[in-house]
Design a protein around this motif. Sequence first.
Motif, PDB file in Angstrom:
ATOM      1  N   ARG A 191       0.840  -1.209   0.000  1.00  0.00           N
ATOM      2  CA  ARG A 191       0.000   0.000   0.000  1.00  0.00           C
ATOM      3  C   ARG A 191       0.873   1.257   0.000  1.00  0.00           C
ATOM      4  NH1 ARG A 191      -0.785   3.057   4.021  1.00  0.00           N
ATOM      5  NH2 ARG A 191      -0.170   1.464   5.546  1.00  0.00           N
ATOM      6  N   GLU A 192       1.891   1.288   0.850  1.00  0.00           N
ATOM      7  CA  GLU A 192       2.760   2.455   0.933  1.00  0.00           C
ATOM      8  C   GLU A 192       3.503   2.693  -0.377  1.00  0.00           C
ATOM      9  OE1 GLU A 192       5.242   1.675   4.251  1.00  0.00           O
ATOM     10  OE2 GLU A 192       3.653   1.970   5.740  1.00  0.00           O
ATOM     11  N   GLU A 232       1.137   4.430  -2.670  1.00  0.00           N
ATOM     12  CA  GLU A 232       0.814   5.779  -2.196  1.00  0.00           C
ATOM     13  C   GLU A 232       1.963   6.756  -2.391  1.00  0.00           C
ATOM     14  OE1 GLU A 232      -0.526   5.264   1.816  1.00  0.00           O
ATOM     15  OE2 GLU A 232      -2.575   4.730   1.207  1.00  0.00           O
ATOM     16  N   VAL A 262      -1.635   9.683  -6.146  1.00  0.00           N
ATOM     17  CA  VAL A 262      -2.383   8.715  -5.339  1.00  0.00           C
ATOM     18  C   VAL A 262      -2.600   9.282  -3.945  1.00  0.00           C
ATOM     19  CG1 VAL A 262      -2.379   6.419  -4.307  1.00  0.00           C
ATOM     20  CG2 VAL A 262      -1.532   6.746  -6.637  1.00  0.00           C
ATOM     21  N   ARG A 263      -3.865   9.463  -3.586  1.00  0.00           N
ATOM     22  CA  ARG A 263      -4.210   9.947  -2.242  1.00  0.00           C
ATOM     23  C   ARG A 263      -4.219   8.786  -1.260  1.00  0.00           C
ATOM     24  NH1 ARG A 263      -9.243  10.608   0.662  1.00  0.00           N
ATOM     25  NH2 ARG A 263      -8.933  12.157   2.315  1.00  0.00           N
ATOM     26  N   ARG A 264      -4.782   7.670  -1.675  1.00  0.00           N
ATOM     27  CA  ARG A 264      -4.876   6.508  -0.803  1.00  0.00           C
ATOM     28  C   ARG A 264      -4.962   5.249  -1.642  1.00  0.00           C
ATOM     29  NH1 ARG A 264     -10.052   6.327   2.956  1.00  0.00           N
ATOM     30  NH2 ARG A 264     -10.966   6.167   0.880  1.00  0.00           N
ATOM     31  N   ALA A 265      -4.370   4.176  -1.143  1.00  0.00           N
ATOM     32  CA  ALA A 265      -4.449   2.871  -1.807  1.00  0.00           C
ATOM     33  C   ALA A 265      -4.921   1.836  -0.788  1.00  0.00           C
ATOM     34  CB  ALA A 265      -3.099   2.467  -2.383  1.00  0.00           C
TER      35      ALA A 265
END
Length: 244
Positions: free
Chosen positions: A77-78, A81, A86-89
């Motif tokens: 995820r990081e 991001e 990308v705001r959030r994954a």
Amino acid sequence: MWDNHKALNSFASFLFGAALLMSLVAGGYWIAHSSYFPVRKIRIDGALKHVTPEQLRLVAESELKGTFFTLNLDATREAFEKLPWVRRAVVRRQWPDQLEIVIDEHRAVARWGESGLLSSQGEWFDAASSEALPMVEGPAGSEKDLVRALADAGRLLAPASLRVVGLKLSERRAWDVMLSNGVQLRLGHDDVEGRMARFVAVWQQELVKLPYRIEYVDLRYPNGFAVRMPDYKPGNVLPRKPAA
């Protein structure tokens, strides 16, 4: 002890249970790390406008390490991001061999000074855009205030067919607005919405009809406003524009 059959049976049961537990742990470890359980498919969801498939592919190739069971979801995820837009994954496993990644992009509403962009969530992010966005400036921590002010100004100016191209909040919380027609509004820090609504009313009724270029309108007066018109000279009144 060796003559105690009950104790021997209990000890044998313990050894059997321990051996079974160790076998299960070893089997689980083998399954988790086995090459028979790779991540074979990656599914990307989300309304993507700025994040490209090439960027996603490069992240997947360089950052996705491990099997279906051992892949670190937080690290994955990081990695996604870190992409500028990308705001959030959100990363999830889908049995038996698929990884589902949901991407939430930033939606830019303004440029923050000379560096970065401001999102509709009031978040600064470092990305480039070719969109025609208003320029905003303000003290650190004022991002959400600026986004709210942009939305309010857009709503109030819509009846006059005007839009904001620049917005500034000073350290003393005073607001200045640059409009699409080149007029600057000096609004101060009190009753900002009321002052802007007063400008819209006067603009539609009187100011738009004047034959002079208006540089700024100062609305910080309690019962009126001041207008700066560089072309105006007292005693030399230009004719009004003919009615359309």
